[in-house]
Write a protein that holds these residues in place. Structure first.
Motif, PDB file in Angstrom:
ATOM      1  N   ARG A   5       7.652   7.262   5.284  1.00 30.51           N
ATOM      2  CA  ARG A   5       6.792   6.073   5.659  1.00 30.51           C
ATOM      3  C   ARG A   5       5.573   6.629   6.818  1.00 30.51           C
ATOM      4  O   ARG A   5       6.169   7.102   7.823  1.00 30.51           O
ATOM      5  N   ASP A   8       0.212   5.264   9.043  1.00 31.44           N
ATOM      6  CA  ASP A   8      -0.851   4.279   8.921  1.00 31.44           C
ATOM      7  C   ASP A   8      -1.359   4.399   7.542  1.00 31.44           C
ATOM      8  O   ASP A   8      -1.134   5.559   6.854  1.00 31.44           O
ATOM      9  N   GLU A   9      -2.232   3.644   7.004  1.00 32.90           N
ATOM     10  CA  GLU A   9      -3.004   3.734   5.728  1.00 32.90           C
ATOM     11  C   GLU A   9      -3.810   5.003   5.843  1.00 32.90           C
ATOM     12  O   GLU A   9      -3.962   5.671   4.801  1.00 32.90           O
ATOM     13  N   ALA A  13      -4.105   8.063   3.015  1.00 28.82           N
ATOM     14  CA  ALA A  13      -5.279   8.242   2.033  1.00 28.82           C
ATOM     15  C   ALA A  13      -5.554   9.892   2.473  1.00 28.82           C
ATOM     16  O   ALA A  13      -6.003  10.545   1.467  1.00 28.82           O
ATOM     17  N   CYS A  16      -3.360  11.817  -0.051  1.00 28.08           N
ATOM     18  CA  CYS A  16      -3.886  11.804  -1.272  1.00 28.08           C
ATOM     19  C   CYS A  16      -5.098  12.449  -1.375  1.00 28.08           C
ATOM     20  O   CYS A  16      -5.305  12.935  -2.603  1.00 28.08           O
ATOM     21  N   ASP A  80       1.777   5.278  -2.081  1.00 33.62           N
ATOM     22  CA  ASP A  80       1.304   3.861  -2.162  1.00 33.62           C
ATOM     23  C   ASP A  80       0.454   3.664  -0.872  1.00 33.62           C
ATOM     24  O   ASP A  80       1.029   3.635   0.316  1.00 33.62           O
ATOM     25  N   GLU A  81      -0.849   4.010  -0.919  1.00 31.85           N
ATOM     26  CA  GLU A  81      -1.617   3.908   0.280  1.00 31.85           C
ATOM     27  C   GLU A  81      -1.572   2.432   0.876  1.00 31.85           C
ATOM     28  O   GLU A  81      -1.682   2.282   2.153  1.00 31.85           O
ATOM     29  N   GLY A  82      -1.517   1.279   0.390  1.00 29.99           N
ATOM     30  CA  GLY A  82      -1.412   0.028   0.835  1.00 29.99           C
ATOM     31  C   GLY A  82      -0.001  -0.068   1.777  1.00 29.99           C
ATOM     32  O   GLY A  82      -0.501  -0.741   2.841  1.00 29.99           O
ATOM     33  N   ALA A  83       0.898   0.238   1.234  1.00 30.53           N
ATOM     34  CA  ALA A  83       2.159   0.342   2.129  1.00 30.53           C
ATOM     35  C   ALA A  83       2.341   1.367   2.688  1.00 30.53           C
ATOM     36  O   ALA A  83       3.205   1.478   3.681  1.00 30.53           O
ATOM     37  N   ALA A  84       1.409   2.469   2.832  1.00 28.74           N
ATOM     38  CA  ALA A  84       1.738   3.619   3.846  1.00 28.74           C
ATOM     39  C   ALA A  84       3.012   4.301   3.527  1.00 28.74           C
ATOM     40  O   ALA A  84       3.527   4.539   4.641  1.00 28.74           O
TER      41      ALA A  84
END
Length: 217
Positions: A5, A8-9, A13, A16, A80-84
């Motif tokens: 986890r 943050d996003e 990012a 990635c 999952d970038e949105g869910a960080a």
């Protein structure tokens, strides 16, 4: 199943982006993940640069026991970038460099240059390479000739520190030489390291990955 986890996003990012750049140079790239408190160090070795790169990613929850080598492509797909968050893929048999990491501490400063200076150094080297290639007759522009020309340029060192210019090129190509606080060139034993707020690139003084030691840059 281990789940990361991120803080943050933005951290997701950045991870990635780092993985995408590694995969640009090698579609079969592997990365080694090491938990370090509230961060995970992601090590990779971009093909052709002969360096070890690491991006530290901040976590919302500690992952102290994490230490595994995985496929960079599978890890990228798992983020999952949105869910960080990300589920750590299954372990793979890692390349030789994955078991030979730089030391955790004991680094000393060799030189502090601005990001602008280092980016200028890379730009000049790229321009020189292109100019020298243009001087080679088309029928003689073999892979061997191009590699030899590149090797002469990228093996030069930065201000007598011993850090090869190819390490600076790798740092720029991986997105580490962004505007911001100045980078540092550090040394520890036979290792040299270019550290920036966005990631580090390390090499052995002999120019080859190797030696013992496990740690986080």
């Amino acid at each position: 199943m281990t789940k990361l986890r991120f803080a943050d996003e933005g951290e997701a990012a950045d991870l990635c982006a780092f993985l995408t750049r590694l995969l640009h140079y090698d579609r079969a790239a592997a990365v080694r993940l090491q938990g370090a408190g509230e961060a995970v160090a992601v090590y990779g070795s971009p093909a052709s640069f002969e360096v070890l790169a690491v991006r530290a990613v901040r976590l919302a929850e500690p992952a102290e026991s994490l230490d595994v080598t995985v496929s960079a492509g599978e890890l990228l797909e798992a983020v999952d970038e949105g869910a960080a968050a990300a589920v750590v893929p299954a372990a793979v048999t890692g390349p030789a460099w994955a078991g030979l990491l730089p030391p955790r501490g004991g680094w000393r400063t060799e030189s502090a240059l601005t990001g602008e200076e280092l980016r200028g150094l890379v730009a000049a080297a790229v321009a020189e390479f292109r100019a020298l290639v243009e001087e080679i007759p088309p029928q003689e522009r073999t892979r061997s000739a191009l590699d030899g020309t590149g090797r002469r340029i990228w093996s030069r060192t930065v201000d007598g520190t011993g850090l090869p210019v190819r390490a600076v090129h790798a740092a720029q190509s991986l997105g580490f030489l962004r505007p911001g606080p100045g980078p540092q060139i550090l040394s520890c034993g036979s290792w040299l390291r270019l550290r920036t707020p966005y990631g580090s690139v390390a090499v052995r003084r002999a120019g080859r990955l190797g030696g013992l030691g496990v740690g986080v840059l």
